[in-house]
Design an enzyme around this catalytic site. Structure first.
Site: not given
Lengths: 257, 284
Positions: B31, B240, B271
């Site tokens: 980080g 979707c 998808c």
């Protein structure tokens, strides 16, 4: 008698050839308000920066009694300790509110910042605190989500005070807090500050060139000229019976309304 | 044999070593923003110059590269960066998340869970999460050093005060390994939980701002919140329209000038795979 909250010994600061502060010593007790007066360029602000740790002194030291009772020289604190002190036990009220506030953040966020810095992670509680402090500095609760840019000068100063006092500090530094405000707003602000100082038992170091402000707020005062303290004592004594020639000049220069 | 017009993967070897050193430091201090000497790349700032330099420094001839932009493999940014490395490093490229060993991304984390043998490279525009409240770089560095992160919550406070809930939906600040607070680049906050305990190495590169930071595998990443306003993942009311997924991040697409709209997966690879599987099921 307990040890003083803050004591300064032999503070010196030079900027090149100019001695802005020469051998200044004083003590400040808990709950006591001290005013530093003097004309422009007399070293008032330099002294305030030296005490507040914003500047390093060329000689001398400032000793502060922490909440746990230990007295520490400010120069011996680590950066982390000094910053923690500045946002918990100390407060700073600037003449220019834009320096002391986050102008793009709402009033509630400004007041809540110190609480969040201390680890408060409960929105409801932070907001409650913010509203309570707005009420204490006489700002309407409906303005809590407005940024300080929409506030008047007097309101900004009051918000600055609320933002500082929310962590219940023991010492507050004020640099010309009433500068640039019209007299009726000044009177209201002074009244409010006097009440808060008495209620919370705050120690205050106030820098001003306005003797009326000094008279109203402070117990003791230092008169500075050319980087040196020319007179010090109880406020009423200094103002009513000035000893040093410079103080006499200062007091006699005030126009009576 | 003709000489290559460029060194392997465009950057010269000294630059790659410099960037690799910064990467190693970033991994050692999760980080923490490591400064590095960012180079001019043959593309404008804002197009992923930070990510491209990271990718160029760690890519090898056997790597399989996938590049996504807002979840899609077929947008300008993704296509041109993929072509850039196909040309300069002659590496295999893919659009399949599971096939890739190195994935460079802009604004999304793939829906398909990542594995330990993958590296995810993020393109970062503004690496400093404190910038909103503190414009001074010297001050933000001190704040990171002293872990003074109270102001970060001021931003969230402002959200709740104005909108009634934490309205930050992207670049949502998170604490890495219980120490540094970082800006996870403009990924939607929907993706924030994927950063936590991720088996893949995650690298962040900001070219213009010259910073590199990292989340090593299986590191704790916690999104900031309030006790009474906990972090919530974005939820969608729709599924979707192409694949029917109800668990992925959806893009709203306007389809005509009469206010018609549809929701589709932002991750094109996810998808497509679901649609293919459904076709296969239907055929059987």
């Amino acid at each position: 008698m307990t040890a003083p909250l803050l004591s300064a010994q032999g503070l010196c600061k030079r900027f090149g050839a100019i001695a802005a502060c020469r051998d200044v010593s004083f003590e400040l007790n808990e709950g006591e308000a001290l005013t530093i007066v003097g004309e422009s360029g007399s070293g008032k602000t330099t002294l305030l920066n030296l005490i507040g740790g914003a500047l390093a002194a060329d000689a001398g030291e400032v000793v502060y009694r922490l909440r746990d009772g230990t007295a520490r020289a400010l120069s011996s604190l680590t950066e982390a300790e000094r910053r923690a002190l500045m946002r918990t036990d100390w407060g700073f009220v600037h003449q220019d509110a834009a320096r002391g506030l986050r102008m793009g953040v709402s009033a509630g966020g400004n007041i809540g910042e110190r609480l969040m810095a201390l680890g408060d992670r409960h929105y409801g509680r932070i907001r409650e605190n913010a509203l309570e402090w707005l009420a204490r500095v006489e700002i309407a609760a409906t303005r809590v989500d407005d940024p300080p840019t929409t506030y008047s000068g007097g309101m900004r100063q009051r918000l600055q005070i609320a933002r500082n006092l929310v962590t219940r500090p023991r010492l507050v530094f004020m640099d010309e807090p009433t500068g640039g405000l019209d007299v009726s707003v000044q009177a209201r602000l002074l009244d409010l500050m006097r009440g808060l100082i008495a209620d919370m038992g705050l120690a205050v170091v106030l820098v001003t060139h306005d003797l009326a402000v000094a008279r109203l707020l402070s117990h003791r005062m230092l008169v500075m000229k050319g980087g040196e303290v020319v007179e010090s004592g109880l406020t009423d004594r200094v103002l009513d019976d000035p000893q040093a020639p410079y103080t006499q000049l200062l007091v006699s220069s005030v126009l009576a309304a | 044999m003709t000489a290559r017009p460029y060194n392997f993967a465009y950057l010269d070897e000294q630059t790659k070593r410099m960037i690799r050193r910064a990467i190693l430091k970033a991994i050692a201090i999760p980080g923490y923003q490591v400064p590095f000497a960012s180079r001019e790349m043959p593309m404008p700032y804002g197009w992923g110059t930070g990510g491209v330099q990271l990718t160029a420094s760690i890519i090898g001839p056997d790597d399989v590269l996938k590049v996504i932009d807002q979840g899609a493999d077929d947008t300008t940014n993704a296509v041109s960066i993929r072509a850039f490395f196909a040309k300069t490093a002659d590496v295999a490229t893919t659009t399949d998340t599971t096939q890739a060993t190195l994935i460079q991304t802009r604004h999304r984390v793939p829906e398909t869970p990542l594995t330990a043998d993958q590296i995810l490279v993020y393109q970062v525009p503004i690496p400093e999460p404190l910038r909103f409240l503190e414009p001074r770089e010297t001050e933000t560095r001190t704040m990171h050093a002293l872990a003074e992160y109270g102001v970060m919550h001021v931003k969230l406070y402002e959200d709740i005060a104005r909108h009634g809930h934490i309205a930050t939906t992207y670049a949502y600040p998170a604490r890495v390994a219980d120490r540094y607070i970082m800006d996870p680049s403009p990924i939607p906050k929907f993706d924030n939980p994927k950063l936590d305990d991720c088996p893949a190495l995650q690298l962040f590169g900001a070219g213009r701002e010259q910073r590199i930071y990292a989340i090593p595998p299986h590191t704790r990443v916690v999104s900031l919140d309030f006790e009474d306003h906990p972090f919530e993942r974005t939820k969608f009311d729709a599924a979707c329209e192409f694949c029917g997924a109800a668990d992925s991040f959806l893009d709203e697409v306007v389809i005509d000038d009469k206010g018609g709209r549809m929701f589709v997966c932002s991750d094109t690879d996810y998808c497509q795979k679901r649609q293919e599987a459904q076709k296969k099921d239907a055929a059987e």
